[in-house]
Design a protein around this motif. Sequence first.
Motif, PDB file in Angstrom:
ATOM      1  N   PRO A  87     -52.284 -35.125 -21.647  1.00 57.46           N
ATOM      2  CA  PRO A  87     -50.846 -35.404 -21.742  1.00 57.46           C
ATOM      3  C   PRO A  87     -50.462 -35.774 -23.172  1.00 57.46           C
ATOM      4  O   PRO A  87     -51.253 -36.364 -23.904  1.00 57.46           O
TER       5      PRO A  87
ATOM      6  N   THR B 196     -41.436 -39.473 -24.362  1.00 60.91           N
ATOM      7  CA  THR B 196     -42.889 -39.344 -24.477  1.00 60.91           C
ATOM      8  C   THR B 196     -43.402 -40.270 -25.575  1.00 60.91           C
ATOM      9  O   THR B 196     -44.435 -40.931 -25.418  1.00 60.91           O
TER      10      THR B 196
ATOM     11  N   GLN C  11     -43.213 -43.791 -24.420  1.00 63.11           N
ATOM     12  CA  GLN C  11     -44.294 -44.045 -23.472  1.00 63.11           C
ATOM     13  C   GLN C  11     -45.591 -44.352 -24.227  1.00 63.11           C
ATOM     14  O   GLN C  11     -46.296 -45.329 -23.911  1.00 63.11           O
TER      15      GLN C  11
ATOM     16  N   ASP D 157     -39.210 -33.071 -18.847  1.00 59.21           N
ATOM     17  CA  ASP D 157     -40.053 -33.917 -18.004  1.00 59.21           C
ATOM     18  C   ASP D 157     -39.948 -33.564 -16.526  1.00 59.21           C
ATOM     19  O   ASP D 157     -40.618 -34.150 -15.686  1.00 59.21           O
TER      20      ASP D 157
ATOM     21  N   THR E 262     -42.897 -32.909 -14.525  1.00 59.97           N
ATOM     22  CA  THR E 262     -43.921 -32.055 -15.142  1.00 59.97           C
ATOM     23  C   THR E 262     -45.298 -32.720 -15.093  1.00 59.97           C
ATOM     24  O   THR E 262     -46.308 -32.040 -15.010  1.00 59.97           O
ATOM     25  N   ASP E 263     -45.332 -34.073 -15.118  1.00 59.14           N
ATOM     26  CA  ASP E 263     -46.620 -34.768 -15.019  1.00 59.14           C
ATOM     27  C   ASP E 263     -47.303 -34.448 -13.696  1.00 59.14           C
ATOM     28  O   ASP E 263     -48.520 -34.286 -13.634  1.00 59.14           O
ATOM     29  N   GLU E 264     -46.494 -34.376 -12.645  1.00 62.40           N
ATOM     30  CA  GLU E 264     -47.076 -34.080 -11.339  1.00 62.40           C
ATOM     31  C   GLU E 264     -47.623 -32.659 -11.307  1.00 62.40           C
ATOM     32  O   GLU E 264     -48.715 -32.415 -10.784  1.00 62.40           O
TER      33      GLU E 264
ATOM     34  N   ARG F 298     -48.658 -30.937 -13.883  1.00 63.75           N
ATOM     35  CA  ARG F 298     -49.842 -30.926 -14.733  1.00 63.75           C
ATOM     36  C   ARG F 298     -51.032 -31.555 -13.996  1.00 63.75           C
ATOM     37  O   ARG F 298     -52.166 -31.096 -14.111  1.00 63.75           O
ATOM     38  N   GLY F 299     -50.758 -32.589 -13.194  1.00 63.50           N
ATOM     39  CA  GLY F 299     -51.832 -33.292 -12.498  1.00 63.50           C
ATOM     40  C   GLY F 299     -52.350 -32.535 -11.289  1.00 63.50           C
ATOM     41  O   GLY F 299     -53.537 -32.594 -10.983  1.00 63.50           O
TER      42      GLY F 299
END
Lengths: 134, 313, 291
Positions: free
Chosen positions: A12, A52, A55, B215, B231-233, B235-236
Amino acid sequence: MRVHLQTSDNRPLYVQIMDEVRRGLVRGTLSPEDALPSVRELASSLQINPRTVSQAYAELEREGVVRVRPGKGTFVAPEVRPEENERPRLAREVALRTLADVSRNGLLLEEVLEALHGLGQAVEREEALEEGIG
Amino acid sequence: MNTKTAAALPVDLGGGPFTITTRDLTKRFGSTTALNALDLRVPEGAAYVLVGPNGAGKTTLLRTLIGMARRDHGAVEVLGIDPERRGADARGLVGYVPEGHRIGYPWMTVGRLLKHCEALYPSWDTDYAARLVDAYEVDLSRKCRSLSKGQSRRVQMLVALAHRPPLLLLDEPTDGLDHVIRDVTLSILSEHFADSPTTALISTHRVYEIERLVDHVGVLRQGRLLGQMPTDELRGKLRRYWADVPDGFEMSTELAGRVIRRTEGMRDIEWTVWGEEKLVVNGFGRAGATVREVAPLSLDEAATALLANKETS
Amino acid sequence: MTDITMDRTPSMKAAAVEQLRVVGLAVRREALAICAGLALLLLLVPFVEEIVVEVGPILNPTDLGVIAAFLGLASPLAVWKGETLFGESRLWTLPVDHARHARMKVAAGWVWLMGVVSVGVLSLVLFVVLVGGDAGSEGTRWMVTDLDAVRSGAGGGVRQMVWTTPLWHWAHPFVVATWGYVAVSALLLGFKRPYHWAVGGWLAFLAFGLLGEEGNIARVTSTLDVFMGAIDWLVFAGSDYSQVTVTLESGQRVRAWTRIPTLGSVVVAQGLWMGLACVSLWAASARSRES
């Protein structure tokens, strides 16, 4: 400090930014009490979402690496000890990535360690030779 | 091989608050259904990218959000406003970059067009507009009709941003821009997000360009929303697995429904699977395969994989 | 984060003023060309004065009907030039109510049109007066007293009367220009292909006359006649269709009036046309209504 994100890096973005700050500390381009680029500046230069960057800075603050001074910006914490903390941490990150690479190539850790050892000795010999010539 | 993944891709984004909500939004043009029972949710403050091939309904969707196209069925709320009832109010709160490259009135100079917008948007930020004119190197003396695609796209971006709307609707914002100007645009958007509290819904079929800015992602195909999530989900949970398989290997049924794509090599097979990595790896193990490597996908790769999977519907 | 109750639409006044400005810019070139032509005309005054020896020209306001009608019919094209009213026009993306703003723009164009017509009428009056003529006539008109006698061709049935152009006649060019402007604006706003509809409507009108077996030609001409009569009422205030050619006992042929249009009759006729045009415009702009 120059932050550079690699497109090939699969982690990330905020983790990559945290790593770049750590790298700066280990290499000495960043020292305690130095100012980090503002969220706006860094987001703009990296063309990423400012959230980002926020964060990444928030995580770094949680870890005690940086400190946010309201209205002034984000600074490297004065009590940061790069040699004691960031250096081993960075080494661990590099090791983790290497481990993944080892497994991807279907190799054993021992084989790779041996190869690394051999390479290290070869580099040392070359350096010694160059010094001798010089 | 059964690859029904409908259940796998999430559409529900929880409780909000949402800047855009559509319920069962349907729009038909004659016998073609441009938007099919769409339940779009754009969370407040999100940078949401809408991906999909040309003709997926992205442009129509954006137009229904500001009262430029009428829906046939369903409900739409943009910042608490139904754009079909209070179109002017909705448009005042939205910075809109249309798909086409026509700007304003062909006979007008760009400078006069900006004055026109200044007069009609009460929240127009003159200083900001001037800075954008500099950043984009906009020639104010040019006639609107004489602008190239890239030049008019810049003016459209400028007009959309300069009144600092709480919501941006950008339809292919980088279309027609060369590399340098595209970079300028991305930086401008980064700064804009940092300076003004903004929710953005960006439609594009070139995800790689804005991948780092967003995001949330929604995947649209043939008027249907295949999925939407942070997007994190994505990507995960959407990952590529390289596995060594024994002869006569059969995918376990628990995983079969989650496979988005499968590419066969000599002895190992590359799978793109939706799910928690641990569960997927265990699933492979129980089926007799050994996972050698796992890697996340870039947003662009993920979108391509999801859109290429014909069964994802 | 964002106060969404905040009204981000311009005030009616701000929107109206801006439309007046923008439409002014849009029609600027055409309006300037007309004014330049009028100025040229006035520059010609000294030369014309030499030519006009005895009787100066007489300018009646109803003479200006054709020019005013043409101006009115053509000016919506200048007001809406370059706008794709059925596509992604800038107007539709602005924070203004579509239908109301379309009407506002039509109104702004009308203000400018009235300006141009005023300048035109004033210049022409000035021109005529400068070359020694009269604006608005005072003199005599032939009136038909017995239509049967006139039709028999034996002479007689007419008498002379004193005639002064009433002041209200000067409203005529403005009314006609307005009518043409409103009608064409409605056409542009209401139809995706206004020219097709205009030509198609005209052809349908002719076809209507060609229906029926006998006397087709007569039917067309009589239908046309009704139509032309109606146009005459609008454009010439009925001055053409209210006149007949009469041969006097002296053998001299003159145009005589069967009746003189009164203010009342003109108001009714033009009000009817204007009402029709305005209703069309309202309906056409309601196409893009939003609530």
